[in-house]
Design a protein around this motif. Structure first.
Motif, PDB file in Angstrom:
ATOM      1  N   HIS A 141       0.869  -1.188   0.000  1.00  0.00           N
ATOM      2  CA  HIS A 141       0.000   0.000   0.000  1.00  0.00           C
ATOM      3  C   HIS A 141       0.900   1.230   0.000  1.00  0.00           C
ATOM      4  O   HIS A 141       1.767   1.361   0.874  1.00  0.00           O
ATOM      5  CB  HIS A 141      -0.874   0.016   1.255  1.00  0.00           C
ATOM      6  CG  HIS A 141      -1.789  -1.165   1.379  1.00  0.00           C
ATOM      7  ND1 HIS A 141      -3.039  -1.202   0.804  1.00  0.00           N
ATOM      8  CD2 HIS A 141      -1.635  -2.361   2.004  1.00  0.00           C
ATOM      9  CE1 HIS A 141      -3.625  -2.360   1.082  1.00  0.00           C
ATOM     10  NE2 HIS A 141      -2.795  -3.086   1.805  1.00  0.00           N
ATOM     11  N   LEU A 142       0.651   2.132  -0.940  1.00  0.00           N
ATOM     12  CA  LEU A 142       1.551   3.279  -1.095  1.00  0.00           C
ATOM     13  C   LEU A 142       1.745   4.051   0.214  1.00  0.00           C
ATOM     14  O   LEU A 142       2.876   4.233   0.672  1.00  0.00           O
ATOM     15  CB  LEU A 142       1.001   4.212  -2.192  1.00  0.00           C
ATOM     16  CG  LEU A 142       1.821   5.466  -2.440  1.00  0.00           C
ATOM     17  CD1 LEU A 142       3.242   5.123  -2.859  1.00  0.00           C
ATOM     18  CD2 LEU A 142       1.163   6.334  -3.515  1.00  0.00           C
ATOM     19  N   LEU A 198      -5.245  -3.931  15.162  1.00  0.00           N
ATOM     20  CA  LEU A 198      -5.452  -3.561  13.762  1.00  0.00           C
ATOM     21  C   LEU A 198      -6.138  -2.196  13.690  1.00  0.00           C
ATOM     22  O   LEU A 198      -5.832  -1.362  12.841  1.00  0.00           O
ATOM     23  CB  LEU A 198      -6.300  -4.637  13.067  1.00  0.00           C
ATOM     24  CG  LEU A 198      -6.189  -4.691  11.544  1.00  0.00           C
ATOM     25  CD1 LEU A 198      -4.761  -4.862  11.083  1.00  0.00           C
ATOM     26  CD2 LEU A 198      -7.060  -5.816  10.992  1.00  0.00           C
ATOM     27  N   THR A 209      -5.344   4.015  -2.621  1.00  0.00           N
ATOM     28  CA  THR A 209      -6.736   4.453  -2.680  1.00  0.00           C
ATOM     29  C   THR A 209      -6.784   5.900  -3.165  1.00  0.00           C
ATOM     30  O   THR A 209      -6.262   6.785  -2.476  1.00  0.00           O
ATOM     31  CB  THR A 209      -7.356   4.412  -1.254  1.00  0.00           C
ATOM     32  OG1 THR A 209      -6.798   3.312  -0.536  1.00  0.00           O
ATOM     33  CG2 THR A 209      -8.860   4.315  -1.315  1.00  0.00           C
ATOM     34  N   TYR A 222      -4.938  12.225  -8.485  1.00  0.00           N
ATOM     35  CA  TYR A 222      -4.213  11.337  -7.564  1.00  0.00           C
ATOM     36  C   TYR A 222      -3.591  10.180  -8.366  1.00  0.00           C
ATOM     37  O   TYR A 222      -2.385   9.911  -8.284  1.00  0.00           O
ATOM     38  CB  TYR A 222      -5.185  10.814  -6.503  1.00  0.00           C
ATOM     39  CG  TYR A 222      -4.559   9.988  -5.403  1.00  0.00           C
ATOM     40  CD1 TYR A 222      -4.352  10.515  -4.133  1.00  0.00           C
ATOM     41  CD2 TYR A 222      -4.187   8.648  -5.614  1.00  0.00           C
ATOM     42  CE1 TYR A 222      -3.799   9.758  -3.111  1.00  0.00           C
ATOM     43  CE2 TYR A 222      -3.622   7.886  -4.609  1.00  0.00           C
ATOM     44  CZ  TYR A 222      -3.442   8.448  -3.356  1.00  0.00           C
ATOM     45  OH  TYR A 222      -2.876   7.682  -2.354  1.00  0.00           O
ATOM     46  N   ASP A 257     -11.403   1.367  -0.835  1.00  0.00           N
ATOM     47  CA  ASP A 257     -11.467   1.280   0.627  1.00  0.00           C
ATOM     48  C   ASP A 257     -12.887   0.851   0.991  1.00  0.00           C
ATOM     49  O   ASP A 257     -13.840   1.581   0.726  1.00  0.00           O
ATOM     50  CB  ASP A 257     -11.127   2.644   1.240  1.00  0.00           C
ATOM     51  CG  ASP A 257     -11.065   2.594   2.763  1.00  0.00           C
ATOM     52  OD1 ASP A 257     -11.659   1.661   3.358  1.00  0.00           O
ATOM     53  OD2 ASP A 257     -10.436   3.483   3.358  1.00  0.00           O
ATOM     54  N   GLU A 270      -9.038 -11.304   6.821  1.00  0.00           N
ATOM     55  CA  GLU A 270      -7.880 -10.749   7.543  1.00  0.00           C
ATOM     56  C   GLU A 270      -8.128 -10.831   9.048  1.00  0.00           C
ATOM     57  O   GLU A 270      -7.196 -10.876   9.848  1.00  0.00           O
ATOM     58  CB  GLU A 270      -7.677  -9.295   7.101  1.00  0.00           C
ATOM     59  CG  GLU A 270      -6.383  -8.676   7.607  1.00  0.00           C
ATOM     60  CD  GLU A 270      -6.155  -7.250   7.106  1.00  0.00           C
ATOM     61  OE1 GLU A 270      -6.995  -6.737   6.328  1.00  0.00           O
ATOM     62  OE2 GLU A 270      -5.137  -6.663   7.488  1.00  0.00           O
ATOM     63  N   HIS A 326      -3.719 -11.536   2.470  1.00  0.00           N
ATOM     64  CA  HIS A 326      -3.704 -12.103   3.838  1.00  0.00           C
ATOM     65  C   HIS A 326      -4.381 -13.477   3.945  1.00  0.00           C
ATOM     66  O   HIS A 326      -3.719 -14.457   4.182  1.00  0.00           O
ATOM     67  CB  HIS A 326      -4.318 -11.129   4.855  1.00  0.00           C
ATOM     68  CG  HIS A 326      -3.631  -9.800   4.893  1.00  0.00           C
ATOM     69  ND1 HIS A 326      -2.326  -9.664   5.285  1.00  0.00           N
ATOM     70  CD2 HIS A 326      -4.061  -8.556   4.550  1.00  0.00           C
ATOM     71  CE1 HIS A 326      -1.979  -8.386   5.201  1.00  0.00           C
ATOM     72  NE2 HIS A 326      -3.014  -7.697   4.748  1.00  0.00           N
ATOM     73  N   ASP A 344       3.270  -5.440   2.721  1.00  0.00           N
ATOM     74  CA  ASP A 344       2.023  -4.777   3.118  1.00  0.00           C
ATOM     75  C   ASP A 344       2.239  -3.261   3.254  1.00  0.00           C
ATOM     76  O   ASP A 344       1.802  -2.494   2.406  1.00  0.00           O
ATOM     77  CB  ASP A 344       1.482  -5.351   4.436  1.00  0.00           C
ATOM     78  CG  ASP A 344      -0.027  -5.211   4.558  1.00  0.00           C
ATOM     79  OD1 ASP A 344      -0.658  -4.800   3.567  1.00  0.00           O
ATOM     80  OD2 ASP A 344      -0.573  -5.520   5.633  1.00  0.00           O
TER      81      ASP A 344
HETATM   82  C1  6MZ Z   1      -6.443  -3.623   5.072  1.00  0.00           C
HETATM   83  C2  6MZ Z   1      -4.946  -1.947   4.585  1.00  0.00           C
HETATM   84  C3  6MZ Z   1      -3.956  -2.578   5.375  1.00  0.00           C
HETATM   85  O1  6MZ Z   1      -4.271   3.303  -0.067  1.00  0.00           O
HETATM   86  O2  6MZ Z   1      -3.663   5.383   1.161  1.00  0.00           O
HETATM   87  N1  6MZ Z   1      -4.402  -0.830   4.086  1.00  0.00           N
HETATM   88  N2  6MZ Z   1      -6.174  -2.479   4.440  1.00  0.00           N
HETATM   89  N3  6MZ Z   1      -5.554  -4.262   5.865  1.00  0.00           N
HETATM   90  C4  6MZ Z   1      -4.308  -3.769   6.051  1.00  0.00           C
HETATM   91  N4  6MZ Z   1      -3.477  -4.443   6.916  1.00  0.00           N
HETATM   92  C5  6MZ Z   1      -2.607  -3.816   7.837  1.00  0.00           C
HETATM   93  N5  6MZ Z   1      -2.840  -1.842   5.296  1.00  0.00           N
HETATM   94  C6  6MZ Z   1      -3.128  -0.780   4.494  1.00  0.00           C
HETATM   95  O3  6MZ Z   1      -2.561   3.196   1.759  1.00  0.00           O
HETATM   96  C7  6MZ Z   1      -3.135   3.103   3.048  1.00  0.00           C
HETATM   97  C8  6MZ Z   1      -4.443   2.348   2.976  1.00  0.00           C
HETATM   98  O4  6MZ Z   1      -4.217   0.992   2.603  1.00  0.00           O
HETATM   99  C9  6MZ Z   1      -5.151   0.125   3.234  1.00  0.00           C
HETATM  100  C10 6MZ Z   1      -6.062   1.019   4.094  1.00  0.00           C
HETATM  101  O5  6MZ Z   1      -7.223   1.358   3.346  1.00  0.00           O
HETATM  102  C11 6MZ Z   1      -5.180   2.256   4.300  1.00  0.00           C
HETATM  103  O6  6MZ Z   1      -5.925   3.424   4.575  1.00  0.00           O
HETATM  104  P1  6MZ Z   1      -3.166   4.098   0.580  1.00  0.00           P
HETATM  105  O7  6MZ Z   1      -1.992   4.320  -0.323  1.00  0.00           O
END
Ligand code: 6MZ
Length: 351
Positions: A25-26, A62, A106, A120, A147, A210, A231, A292
Motif C-alpha cells: 500500500h503506497l 489492527l 486508494t 491522484y 477502501d 484478515e 492475507h 504490506d
Molecule cells: C487492510 C490496509 C492494510 O491506499 O492510502 N491498508 N487495508 N488491511 C491492512 N493491513 C494492515 N494496510 C493498508 O494506503 C493506506 C491504505 O491501505 C489500506 C487502508 O485502506 C489504508 O488506509 P493508501 O496508499
C-alpha cells in the motif's frame, strides 16, 4: 564463524536479488526519511515519527494501525506529496533489490488542496514514469484500491476510474485492490463493483479473512473468483475458517499474498511461528511473501524473506523457488517471460 559470516553475507545478497513485491500500500510504505520531509512541509500538524510507524518489538491492534494511516494521509494531501512519496517508495523498493513491484493506493480527493481522485492516480502514474526515465531498475505496475469503508457507490466510481486508466496507461494500471478496515462494511455490497472490475479486465486482489468471522464474506468473494487474496489469515479450519473455503481457494488456485511482520505487529497472528504461511506452503499452494506497509511496520522485503526462512527453516533453494513462483502470480503477463529470464540470470550456482 567466518563461514557463518560468509554464509550470512551470501544469504543477504542472495535474498536481496530476487524480489517481486505484490502487496504494498503506497501510504503504508512511506519510509522514515520521507516522513521527515513531509513533516518539514507541514510543521503545523505536529506529527512525530512515532505516530506513523510501529517500531521493532511494538504491537498495535489492527484498529490502531488504521489510525496510523489517517495520520499519514494528513501528511500526504497534495499532488506534490503524492509524487514525492511514490517516487521515494519506488526507489526504496529498487534499492532493496525488488525488480517488479505492484503498488496499490486508494485515490483520495482533498478539498483543501484541490486534489482530485483522477489527479491522484495520474500523479502516481507520473511517478512510475519518472522513475523509469531516471533509470531506476524496477518494473512497476499499479492497482487502484477500493477502501471498503466508503461503500458501494464509491467502489463503483473507483472501478470506472481504474478502467479508464487501464485503457489509457499502456498497461501500467493492471488491477483493483479491495482493502481498508476489515471490520467495517460487508463485501456483499461491493460485489457488483468487483464483478464489473473483473468483467472489464482488471485483475482483482482482495483482502479476505484478515480478521476472524469473515467466512460468509470470504465465501461470497472467493467465488468471483479474485486473482489473488490479500492475507487470508482466517481461511483455514484450524483458525475458525472452513475446509470449504480452503477447497474453493484450491479449486481456483488463487495465490495468497502473505505479510508476516504486518500480521504479527497488527496482532491478527500471535507470533511468526504461528503464521499461516506454513499451512499454505506445506500444501504447495502459491503464496507470495510481501511487505504490506513497509513504512508503518518498519520492514522491507529482504527482511520478510529472511524472517520466513529463519522461522520455517527454509533452505536457500526453497527461498529461490518461492521467489521464482511469485512471477506467475504477477498481474503483468507481458513481463513474465522477461522476469523468468532475469531470475535465471541471477540464480546462484551453489545449489
Ligand atoms: C487492510 C490496509 C492494510 O491506499 O492510502 N491498508 N487495508 N488491511 C491492512 N493491513 C494492515 N494496510 C493498508 O494506503 C493506506 C491504505 O491501505 C489500506 C487502508 O485502506 C489504508 O488506509 P493508501 O496508499
Amino acid at each position: 564463524d567466518l563461514f557463518y559470516c560468509g554464509y550470512r553475507y551470501f544469504c543477504t545478497c542472495f535474498l536481496q536479488r530476487l524480489h517481486k513485491e505484490l502487496h504494498a500500500h503506497l501510504n503504508g510504505s512511506v519510509s522514515f526519511s520521507t516522513i521527515k520531509k513531509l513533516v518539514a512541509r507541514k510543521p503545523h500538524l505536529n506529527i512525530e515519527h512515532g505516530m506513523t510507524a510501529i517500531r521493532s518489538g511494538q504491537r498495535r491492534t489492527l484498529d490502531e494501525c488504521f489510525q496510523v494511516f489517517k495520520v499519514i494521509h494528513q501528511l500526504v494531501d497534495t499532488e506534490e506529496d503524492i509524487l514525492m512519496v511514490a517516487k521515494d517508495v519506488i526507489r526504496e523498493f529498487a534499492a532493496d533489490g525488488v525488480k517488479y513491484l505492484e503498488l496499490r493506493s486508494t485515490p483520495r480527493k482533498e478539498k483543501t488542496t484541490g486534489m482530485t481522485k483522477r489527479r491522484y492516480v495520474e500523479t502516481v502514474i507520473e511517478a512510475i514514469r519518472q522513475c523509469k526515465n531516471e533509470g531506476v531498475d524496477i518494473e512497476v505496475r499499479f492497482l487502484v484500491a477500493v477502501d471498503r469503508r466508503n461503500g458501494a457507490e464509491v467502489a463503483m466510481e473507483t472501478v470506472k476510474l481504474a478502467e479508464d486508466f487501464m485503457l489509457s496507461t499502456d498497461g501500467l494500471v493492471v488491477g483493483l485492490d479491495l482493502s481498508g478496515d476489515p471490520t467495517v462494511g460487508h463485501g456483499r455490497d461491493l460485489l457488483p463493483a468487483l464483478q464489473k472490475a473483473k468483467n472489464c479486465g482488471l485483475k482483482l486482489s482482495l483482502h479476505l479473512s484478515e480478521v476472524p468471522s469473515q467466512a460468509d464474506e470470504s465465501e461470497l468473494l472467493l467465488n468471483i473468483p479474485p486473482d489473488r487474496i490479500g492475507h487470508g489469515t482466517y481461511l483455514h479450519p484450524e483458525v475458525g475458517g472452513s475446509q470449504s473455503l480452503v477447497d474453493t481457494v484450491r479449486k481456483h488456485n488463487t495465490p495468497l499474498e502473505l505479510c508476516l511482520t504486518s500480521n504479527v505487529k497488527g496482532q491478527t497472528v500471535s507470533s511468526y511461528s504461528q503464521h499461516h504461511f506454513l499451512y499454505w506452503y506445506q500444501m504447495g499452494h502459491p503464496s507470495v511473501i510481501c511487505t504490506d506497509d513497509k513504512g508503518v511496520f518498519c520492514t522491507d522485503l529482504s527482511q520478510e524473506y529472511q524472517l520466513a526462512a529463519s522461522t520455517f527453516n527454509l533452505s536457500q533453494e526453497d527461498m529461490w523457488t518461492l521467489s521464482q513462483k511469485a512471477i506467475d502470480c504477477t498481474f503483468a503477463p507481458d513481463l513474465k517471460q522477461q522476469l523468468h529470464q532475469k531470475w535465471l540470470e541471477l540464480r546462484p550456482t551453489l545449489f
